[in-house]
Enzyme design. Sequence first.
Site, PDB file in Angstrom:
ATOM      1  N   ASP A 138      31.820  65.239  53.884  1.00  0.00           N
ATOM      2  CA  ASP A 138      30.531  65.873  54.156  1.00  0.00           C
ATOM      3  C   ASP A 138      30.273  65.952  55.664  1.00  0.00           C
ATOM      4  O   ASP A 138      29.162  65.703  56.132  1.00  0.00           O
ATOM      5  CB  ASP A 138      29.406  65.103  53.463  1.00  0.00           C
ATOM      6  CG  ASP A 138      28.134  65.942  53.315  1.00  0.00           C
ATOM      7  OD1 ASP A 138      28.225  67.186  53.402  1.00  0.00           O
ATOM      8  OD2 ASP A 138      27.051  65.358  53.105  1.00  0.00           O
ATOM      9  N   LYS A 140      29.303  67.686  58.807  1.00  0.00           N
ATOM     10  CA  LYS A 140      28.491  68.852  59.169  1.00  0.00           C
ATOM     11  C   LYS A 140      27.568  68.417  60.295  1.00  0.00           C
ATOM     12  O   LYS A 140      27.419  67.210  60.565  1.00  0.00           O
ATOM     13  CB  LYS A 140      27.693  69.340  57.962  1.00  0.00           C
ATOM     14  CG  LYS A 140      26.792  68.287  57.343  1.00  0.00           C
ATOM     15  CD  LYS A 140      26.099  68.815  56.098  1.00  0.00           C
ATOM     16  CE  LYS A 140      25.226  67.735  55.442  1.00  0.00           C
ATOM     17  NZ  LYS A 140      24.556  68.244  54.230  1.00  0.00           N
ATOM     18  N   ASN A 143      25.181  65.481  59.977  1.00  0.00           N
ATOM     19  CA  ASN A 143      25.750  64.136  59.852  1.00  0.00           C
ATOM     20  C   ASN A 143      26.493  63.694  61.109  1.00  0.00           C
ATOM     21  O   ASN A 143      27.222  62.702  61.077  1.00  0.00           O
ATOM     22  CB  ASN A 143      26.685  64.067  58.640  1.00  0.00           C
ATOM     23  CG  ASN A 143      25.936  64.178  57.333  1.00  0.00           C
ATOM     24  OD1 ASN A 143      24.745  63.869  57.261  1.00  0.00           O
ATOM     25  ND2 ASN A 143      26.607  64.625  56.288  1.00  0.00           N
ATOM     26  N   ASP A 160      26.071  59.134  56.892  1.00  0.00           N
ATOM     27  CA  ASP A 160      25.987  59.622  55.503  1.00  0.00           C
ATOM     28  C   ASP A 160      27.349  59.630  54.813  1.00  0.00           C
ATOM     29  O   ASP A 160      28.066  60.639  54.792  1.00  0.00           O
ATOM     30  CB  ASP A 160      25.365  61.022  55.450  1.00  0.00           C
ATOM     31  CG  ASP A 160      24.915  61.370  54.039  1.00  0.00           C
ATOM     32  OD1 ASP A 160      25.229  60.603  53.101  1.00  0.00           O
ATOM     33  OD2 ASP A 160      24.265  62.410  53.861  1.00  0.00           O
ATOM     34  N   THR A 179      28.607  70.642  51.543  1.00  0.00           N
ATOM     35  CA  THR A 179      27.760  71.760  51.972  1.00  0.00           C
ATOM     36  C   THR A 179      28.623  73.014  52.043  1.00  0.00           C
ATOM     37  O   THR A 179      29.596  73.048  52.796  1.00  0.00           O
ATOM     38  CB  THR A 179      27.146  71.465  53.347  1.00  0.00           C
ATOM     39  OG1 THR A 179      26.436  70.219  53.266  1.00  0.00           O
ATOM     40  CG2 THR A 179      26.198  72.556  53.777  1.00  0.00           C
TER      41      THR A 179
END
Length: 464
Positions: A138, A140, A143, A160, A179
């Site tokens: 994850d 992105k 984060n 995260d 995402t």
Amino acid sequence: NSLTCVWLHVCFFSPLLYVSGQFAIVKQCREKSTGLEFAAKFIKKRQSMASSRGVRREEIEREVDILQQIQHPNIVTLHDVYENRTDVVLILELVSGGELFDFLAQKESLSEEEATQFIKQILEGVNYLHARKIAHFDLKPENIMLLDKNVPLPRIKLIDFGLAHKIEAGVEFKNIFGTPEFVAPEIVNYEPLGLEADMWSIGVITYILLSGASPFLGETKQDTLRNISAINYEFDEEFFCHTSEPAKKFISQLLEKDKKKRLTIQDALNHPWIKVKLYFEPKKRERRQLKTKRLREYTIKSHSSMPPNNTYVNFERFAQVVEDIDQMESSFVSLAAAHDSLQEDIDAMVSIYNEKEAWYKEESEGVRHELSQIRYEFRKVEAFKRSLQDDMQVFSSSLGAVSSRYQERQNHFDALRTELSNELKWVQEVMVLIGNDQQVTGSWPDIYTFKSVFKEATLVSRVI
């Protein structure tokens, strides 16, 4: 619960919400005994298997387990874990510098050298994870945080780890999560996943950092996923006219559909664009400001999109649906074969049924006729039985009369026998007297006649 109560007494929560997510909120807190500040991440627990609200316990435990294994300058640190009835609370290192992109968007200008310094920190954090076979899944801009932005070179902190997984050799792992704007093609296509997915996300982040534009973002989530699956992106001259070739090559080697050809974390750290410091001739300040302006526009747009086009509202349920569809497709093939086999069995059973039905009708007619005959014979027997009962009653009456007459005759015969017996006794006495007289006189004129009569009388007596 006792641990939770103690912890609540030693911590003070700021009323200001720090971060909010779908099933988690993060608040700033301070330990009363030391005055140290931390971030408290409240993860809502799923209360039942049937519920879709909250996070499953095994997922929370996986995140905690991974965070407990991690200790690196570029990764957020887990301080402690507590639990109450509704939430699991992670006490994390306080990362107060905000998001990297927000920080860069506020700068007046951004050079490739500055960009590589931040990208390198991201790579070092990911390298630490990948060395331990941990995939973040994850990565992105939201984060990628800064520990403190009020320093010359802020330190990157990766946060995260809710989707992070440990990749085990020989164990196939598939899922649809993350995402959409940043996920790798293998996630979109529901293929086996590995550490390579993080490298793709780093490529997308670098593209946006240098241009202020997202390479695959479409009007809808479906458009975004189609663009990723088709590797539909380009280095638009408007956005990359002042970007170096090594930077574009770095991005291209990360945005590679074939996982085997995609840069590994070590390849990325050793890439010329990361290792060699690039110095450029002064550019027009307006050009640099435009790049920063586009990045600012991107961050504002990504923060203000409600609901966001780049977020799976319920990726867990979507992944389960895709997996169920895959299982259903294989089940349909088996079901079709079973249907053909079952149809043959049904046809055979219908044929047997028809034969049995014809036989049953024939047998039913025969049985019906036999039953009719039996009923007729039964009625005859019943009539004969009634007649026989009447005859038996008459015979019983006659038998009573006969018995009465027989008893009368029996009494009469008994009287006669008694009478004859007496007479016979008398005759015997007479015969004795006659015998005696013969011996004295020598003869009796009718002795033989008398003997004959006596024999007959004796015979009659025996008969009686």
